[in-house]
Design an enzyme around this catalytic site. Structure first.
Site, PDB file in Angstrom:
ATOM      1  N   GLU A   1      46.076  80.771  78.471  1.00 51.75           N
ATOM      2  CA  GLU A   1      46.074  80.187  78.010  1.00 51.75           C
ATOM      3  C   GLU A   1      46.352  78.850  78.649  1.00 51.75           C
ATOM      4  O   GLU A   1      46.547  79.282  79.387  1.00 51.75           O
ATOM      5  CB  GLU A   1      47.116  79.684  76.429  1.00 51.75           C
ATOM      6  CG  GLU A   1      46.478  80.732  75.888  1.00 51.75           C
ATOM      7  CD  GLU A   1      47.516  80.750  73.628  1.00 51.75           C
ATOM      8  OE1 GLU A   1      48.558  79.491  74.381  1.00 51.75           O
ATOM      9  OE2 GLU A   1      47.471  81.380  72.615  1.00 51.75           O
TER      10      GLU A   1
ATOM     11  N   HIS B   1      48.297  69.228  68.911  1.00 47.76           N
ATOM     12  CA  HIS B   1      47.080  70.163  69.173  1.00 47.76           C
ATOM     13  C   HIS B   1      45.564  69.778  69.776  1.00 47.76           C
ATOM     14  O   HIS B   1      45.169  68.738  68.311  1.00 47.76           O
ATOM     15  CB  HIS B   1      47.004  72.041  68.261  1.00 47.76           C
ATOM     16  CG  HIS B   1      46.064  72.580  68.767  1.00 47.76           C
ATOM     17  ND1 HIS B   1      45.573  72.790  69.326  1.00 47.76           N
ATOM     18  CD2 HIS B   1      46.982  73.587  68.880  1.00 47.76           C
ATOM     19  CE1 HIS B   1      45.000  73.886  69.804  1.00 47.76           C
ATOM     20  NE2 HIS B   1      46.274  74.406  70.026  1.00 47.76           N
TER      21      HIS B   1
ATOM     22  N   ARG C   1      48.454  70.987  76.619  1.00 48.70           N
ATOM     23  CA  ARG C   1      47.702  70.271  75.437  1.00 48.70           C
ATOM     24  C   ARG C   1      47.769  68.736  75.941  1.00 48.70           C
ATOM     25  O   ARG C   1      47.323  67.860  75.031  1.00 48.70           O
ATOM     26  CB  ARG C   1      48.433  71.122  74.178  1.00 48.70           C
ATOM     27  CG  ARG C   1      48.532  71.962  73.875  1.00 48.70           C
ATOM     28  CD  ARG C   1      49.003  73.104  73.030  1.00 48.70           C
ATOM     29  NE  ARG C   1      49.025  73.800  72.775  1.00 48.70           N
ATOM     30  CZ  ARG C   1      49.835  75.345  72.193  1.00 48.70           C
ATOM     31  NH1 ARG C   1      50.684  74.675  71.227  1.00 48.70           N
ATOM     32  NH2 ARG C   1      48.849  76.169  71.667  1.00 48.70           N
TER      33      ARG C   1
ATOM     34  N   HIS D   1      50.939  69.590  66.036  1.00 53.14           N
ATOM     35  CA  HIS D   1      51.211  70.715  65.601  1.00 53.14           C
ATOM     36  C   HIS D   1      52.676  71.500  65.183  1.00 53.14           C
ATOM     37  O   HIS D   1      52.961  72.485  65.105  1.00 53.14           O
ATOM     38  CB  HIS D   1      50.552  71.076  66.912  1.00 53.14           C
ATOM     39  CG  HIS D   1      49.853  72.569  66.507  1.00 53.14           C
ATOM     40  ND1 HIS D   1      49.827  72.994  65.729  1.00 53.14           N
ATOM     41  CD2 HIS D   1      50.326  73.816  68.303  1.00 53.14           C
ATOM     42  CE1 HIS D   1      49.633  74.595  66.834  1.00 53.14           C
ATOM     43  NE2 HIS D   1      50.438  74.479  67.324  1.00 53.14           N
TER      44      HIS D   1
ATOM     45  N   ARG E   1      55.046  71.826  75.072  1.00 56.55           N
ATOM     46  CA  ARG E   1      55.647  72.800  74.511  1.00 56.55           C
ATOM     47  C   ARG E   1      54.076  73.620  75.278  1.00 56.55           C
ATOM     48  O   ARG E   1      53.117  73.350  75.080  1.00 56.55           O
ATOM     49  CB  ARG E   1      55.867  73.037  73.820  1.00 56.55           C
ATOM     50  CG  ARG E   1      55.724  74.648  72.928  1.00 56.55           C
ATOM     51  CD  ARG E   1      55.895  74.842  71.342  1.00 56.55           C
ATOM     52  NE  ARG E   1      54.589  74.678  70.917  1.00 56.55           N
ATOM     53  CZ  ARG E   1      53.790  75.885  70.451  1.00 56.55           C
ATOM     54  NH1 ARG E   1      53.941  76.621  70.403  1.00 56.55           N
ATOM     55  NH2 ARG E   1      52.692  75.355  69.701  1.00 56.55           N
TER      56      ARG E   1
HETATM   57  C1  FAD Z   1      48.306  77.587  62.741  1.00 53.96           C
HETATM   58  C2  FAD Z   1      49.702  77.042  63.723  1.00 53.96           C
HETATM   59  C3  FAD Z   1      48.994  78.016  64.979  1.00 53.96           C
HETATM   60  C4  FAD Z   1      50.293  78.190  66.143  1.00 53.96           C
HETATM   61  N1  FAD Z   1      50.415  79.255  66.243  1.00 53.96           N
HETATM   62  C5  FAD Z   1      50.511  79.567  67.709  1.00 53.96           C
HETATM   63  C6  FAD Z   1      50.805  80.317  68.336  1.00 53.96           C
HETATM   64  O1  FAD Z   1      49.836  81.090  68.670  1.00 53.96           O
HETATM   65  N2  FAD Z   1      51.696  81.047  68.828  1.00 53.96           N
HETATM   66  C7  FAD Z   1      52.642  80.309  69.313  1.00 53.96           C
HETATM   67  O2  FAD Z   1      54.631  80.552  70.022  1.00 53.96           O
HETATM   68  N3  FAD Z   1      53.542  79.199  68.477  1.00 53.96           N
HETATM   69  C8  FAD Z   1      52.339  79.048  67.582  1.00 53.96           C
HETATM   70  N4  FAD Z   1      52.692  77.906  66.860  1.00 53.96           N
HETATM   71  C9  FAD Z   1      53.974  77.422  66.088  1.00 53.96           C
HETATM   72  C10 FAD Z   1      54.830  78.640  65.516  1.00 53.96           C
HETATM   73  O3  FAD Z   1      53.879  79.064  64.286  1.00 53.96           O
HETATM   74  C11 FAD Z   1      56.047  78.012  65.223  1.00 53.96           C
HETATM   75  O4  FAD Z   1      56.881  76.859  65.891  1.00 53.96           O
HETATM   76  C12 FAD Z   1      57.124  79.149  65.037  1.00 53.96           C
HETATM   77  O5  FAD Z   1      56.450  79.947  64.024  1.00 53.96           O
HETATM   78  C13 FAD Z   1      58.024  78.115  64.242  1.00 53.96           C
HETATM   79  O6  FAD Z   1      58.753  78.999  63.267  1.00 53.96           O
HETATM   80  P1  FAD Z   1      60.484  78.268  63.238  1.00 53.96           P
HETATM   81  O7  FAD Z   1      60.937  80.324  62.305  1.00 53.96           O
HETATM   82  O8  FAD Z   1      61.207  77.915  63.501  1.00 53.96           O
HETATM   83  O9  FAD Z   1      60.120  77.710  61.566  1.00 53.96           O
HETATM   84  P2  FAD Z   1      58.654  78.577  60.496  1.00 53.96           P
HETATM   85  O10 FAD Z   1      58.337  80.024  60.516  1.00 53.96           O
HETATM   86  O11 FAD Z   1      57.978  77.911  59.850  1.00 53.96           O
HETATM   87  O12 FAD Z   1      59.729  78.504  58.982  1.00 53.96           O
HETATM   88  C14 FAD Z   1      60.212  77.195  58.486  1.00 53.96           C
HETATM   89  C15 FAD Z   1      60.923  78.213  56.875  1.00 53.96           C
HETATM   90  O13 FAD Z   1      61.992  77.478  56.475  1.00 53.96           O
HETATM   91  C16 FAD Z   1      62.243  77.385  55.158  1.00 53.96           C
HETATM   92  N5  FAD Z   1      62.462  75.586  54.734  1.00 53.96           N
HETATM   93  C17 FAD Z   1      61.834  74.638  55.241  1.00 53.96           C
HETATM   94  N6  FAD Z   1      62.699  73.844  54.642  1.00 53.96           N
HETATM   95  C18 FAD Z   1      63.445  74.321  53.889  1.00 53.96           C
HETATM   96  C19 FAD Z   1      63.925  73.600  52.421  1.00 53.96           C
HETATM   97  N7  FAD Z   1      63.855  72.174  52.441  1.00 53.96           N
HETATM   98  N8  FAD Z   1      64.687  74.782  51.885  1.00 53.96           N
HETATM   99  C20 FAD Z   1      64.463  75.981  52.175  1.00 53.96           C
HETATM  100  N9  FAD Z   1      63.597  76.279  52.978  1.00 53.96           N
HETATM  101  C21 FAD Z   1      63.218  76.123  53.686  1.00 53.96           C
HETATM  102  C22 FAD Z   1      60.160  77.519  54.915  1.00 53.96           C
HETATM  103  O14 FAD Z   1      59.847  77.350  53.635  1.00 53.96           O
HETATM  104  C23 FAD Z   1      60.605  78.842  56.019  1.00 53.96           C
HETATM  105  O15 FAD Z   1      60.251  79.641  55.467  1.00 53.96           O
HETATM  106  C24 FAD Z   1      51.492  77.650  65.664  1.00 53.96           C
HETATM  107  C25 FAD Z   1      52.382  77.457  64.352  1.00 53.96           C
HETATM  108  C26 FAD Z   1      50.749  76.311  63.567  1.00 53.96           C
HETATM  109  C27 FAD Z   1      50.640  76.185  62.200  1.00 53.96           C
END
Ligand code: FAD
Length: 502
Positions: free
Chosen positions: A133, A249, A295, A356, A391
């Site tokens: 990538e 992104h 990016r 993003h 990132r």
């Molecule tokens: C379309 C897309 C493609 C991506 N592709 C990649 C990739 O290929 N590789 C990579 O490394 N990263 C990628 N990313 C980035 C990556 O997916 C995220 O940065 C990462 O998954 C974040 O994980 P997290 O556990 O921190 O948060 P999340 O997976 O967003 O989880 C957040 C959690 O918090 C909960 N929450 C939020 N607010 C509250 C509240 N007030 N009360 C209760 N619960 C709450 C939500 O319900 C959810 O369960 C991508 C992101 C997107 C949007």
């Protein structure tokens, strides 16, 4: 690192009296069911009780939408120093090099562990298939289901966590605020439609609430990404940093009526060209790495090229690539585009940048500790020092795995050392009812649309002092009449959080 110097209007979003709200007690409370929260919960000692809270169903998170994959040195010809150097170069000198070293060194183990959890990664001749990538100098991104890595990884991890007997998962439950007493986090005040408000008292709390993309009109993020965790942590007194860094992104599908669907960087990794409205390939004018520049470079180049050509988007062109390979590598992207009449093997895909990934967040150390005792954090809600100002692709699922594990282990060990005292502490939140307003006259959706449009126009890819000052004044104006209200359900609390973080 820049530190915030603003004050929230109120410590808690709602008034409460602990004598009138049900209480529940646990050892470790995990807020968030994405990759960081679930990985953290998996690390908690089986002898302890855990509650995982998610505001939507468990399957709705940024993690579940991740496409491209997880970065790690898995090819014998690749090396840790190169992954670290690429991460630091993308981060524009603002990464914490010791954190980068720690994370990239752990990466191969964390990826193999996810395979052990049952995630099926794509393979070529029996070996893990690796793609390249933007910003990576080697093929080191492991992927699953072609272009739906997050879906598969979260399927496997969610099955594991649901099978555990020492935990509960509270879905569709919104965290309103963290509870703090005498300088320590003591759990959270939550709400759901079935039980109304509940205090969850926890010996240790882990915040893993994900990102903030929904602050912007154009974003790849699903609806949950409204920056709640950033706002909740800030009101509780935890330190946040680098909040000005939002990653855009470069390639988000731009078709009237379609969701802003991400067209993964891996598409350029496989050789796709970026062409402008005149059909000209333009990245050579901006960076020697062409389509595989980092990016921020590609996003700015696209915006400039759109201005130069007066065209509302640019295009990804895959027509010179092997048709079978494209169909096999990007089945989901092909399906989404086909719904709008585009065949990605021969038609150009209209794209432009969108918000993003939130780089700034709750400050954590290498173990996932925040500056507030009793509060740990992991994932996109944090600023760990891994990403710096920008990132590197596929480093964020990795960050969620590494810091989720650390925060889970740390919180688990700390909770084991604290006695079961099962007592609510005397916290109340109250203010004069003369401040009550009639919510009937406030259209929350209208304010939200205005806010996300303003953020896109003036706090987006290109910013200047004048635009930022105007935006700050406008946000402060909206905030004055929105944050003086007390709402009863998530749409109001989300808007209050979004205004604070904006
Ligand atoms: C379309 C897309 C493609 C991506 N592709 C990649 C990739 O290929 N590789 C990579 O490394 N990263 C990628 N990313 C980035 C990556 O997916 C995220 O940065 C990462 O998954 C974040 O994980 P997290 O556990 O921190 O948060 P999340 O997976 O967003 O989880 C957040 C959690 O918090 C909960 N929450 C939020 N607010 C509250 C509240 N007030 N009360 C209760 N619960 C709450 C939500 O319900 C959810 O369960 C991508 C992101 C997107 C949007």
């Amino acid at each position: 690192m820049n530190h915030l110097r603003i004050r929230p209007k109120r410590r808690y979003l709602v008034r409460f009296d602990p004598k009138r709200i049900p209480h529940m007690f646990t050892d470790v409370l995990v807020i968030g069911g994405g990759i960081a929260g679930i990985r953290a919960a998996m690390e908690v000692d089986a002898a302890l009780q855990t509650v995982v809270v998610t505001k939507d169903i468990l399957e709705q998170s940024n993690s579940a939408y991740a496409q491209g994959g997880i970065a790690g040195v898995l090819d014998p010809l690749d090396d840790i120093a190169s992954h670290a150097a690429d991460t630091i170069a993308a981060g524009k000198g603002l990464c914490d090099e010791s954190i980068v070293e720690m994370v990239v060194r752990e990466a191969p183990r964390r990826i193999r562990e996810v395979i052990d959890f049952g995630a099926e990664f794509d393979r070529e001749d029996g070996e893990l298939a690796l793609t390249q990538e933007g910003g990576h100098s080697h093929r080191r991104v492991a992927h699953a289901l072609g272009d739906a890595t997050g879906k598969e990884v979260m399927r496997a991890m969610t099955e594991r966590i649901r099978a555990r007997t020492n935990g509960q998962i509270w879905e569709s439950t919104f965290i309103i605020d963290l509870l703090t007493h005498e300088g320590r986090c003591r759990g959270a005040l939550v709400w759901n439609a079935r039980h109304g408000r509940t205090f969850i008292w926890a010996k240790e709390t882990i915040l893993a609430t994900g990102g903030a993309g929904r602050l912007y009109r154009e974003t790849t993020n699903p609806e949950i990404a409204t920056a709640d965790g950033h706002a909740i942590a800030f009101r509780s007194g935890a330190e946040l940093r680098d909040m000005e860094f939002m990653q855009f992104h470069p390639t988000v599908l731009y078709i009237a009526g379609s969701a802003r669907y991400l067209i993964s960087e891996a598409v350029r990794g496989e050789g796709a060209y970026l062409v402008d409205g005149n059909g000209d390939r333009f990245m050579a004018d901006y960076d020697p790495a062409l389509e595989l520049a980092p990016r921020d470079v590609v996003s700015r180049a696209i915006t400039t090229q759109m201005q130069k050509t007066g065209h509302p988007c640019v295009y990804l062109d895959l027509s010179h690539l092997d048709v079978e390979r494209i169909r096999e590598r990007f089945p989901h992207i092909a399906k989404v585009c086909a719904e709008f009449g585009l065949d990605i093997t021969c038609d150009r895909i209209p794209v432009r940048p969108g918000a993003h990934y939130m780089l700034g967040g709750v400050t954590v150390d290498a173990r996932g500790r925040t500056t507030l005792p009793g509060l740990w954090a992991a994932g996109e809600a944090t600023s760990s020092g891994l990403h710096g100002a920008n990132r590197l692709g596929s480093n964020s699922l990795l960050e969620g795995l590494v810091f989720g594990r650390h925060a889970g282990a740390g919180a688990s060990a700390a909770a084991r050392n604290r006695p079961d005292d099962f007592a609510a502490v005397p916290i109340t939140a109250d203010w004069s009812s003369t401040e009550d307003h009639d919510d009937e006259r406030l259209n929350l959706g209208d304010v939200r649309n205005a806010l996300t449009s303003l953020m896109w126009r003036q706090v987006g890819i290109s910013r200047d002092a004048e635009g930022l000052n105007q935006a700050a004044e406008q946000v402060a104006f909206w905030d004055r009449y929105v944050s003086s209200r007390e709402f009863r359900d998530p749409p109001g609390w989300e808007l209050q959080n979004m205004l604070l973080v904006a």
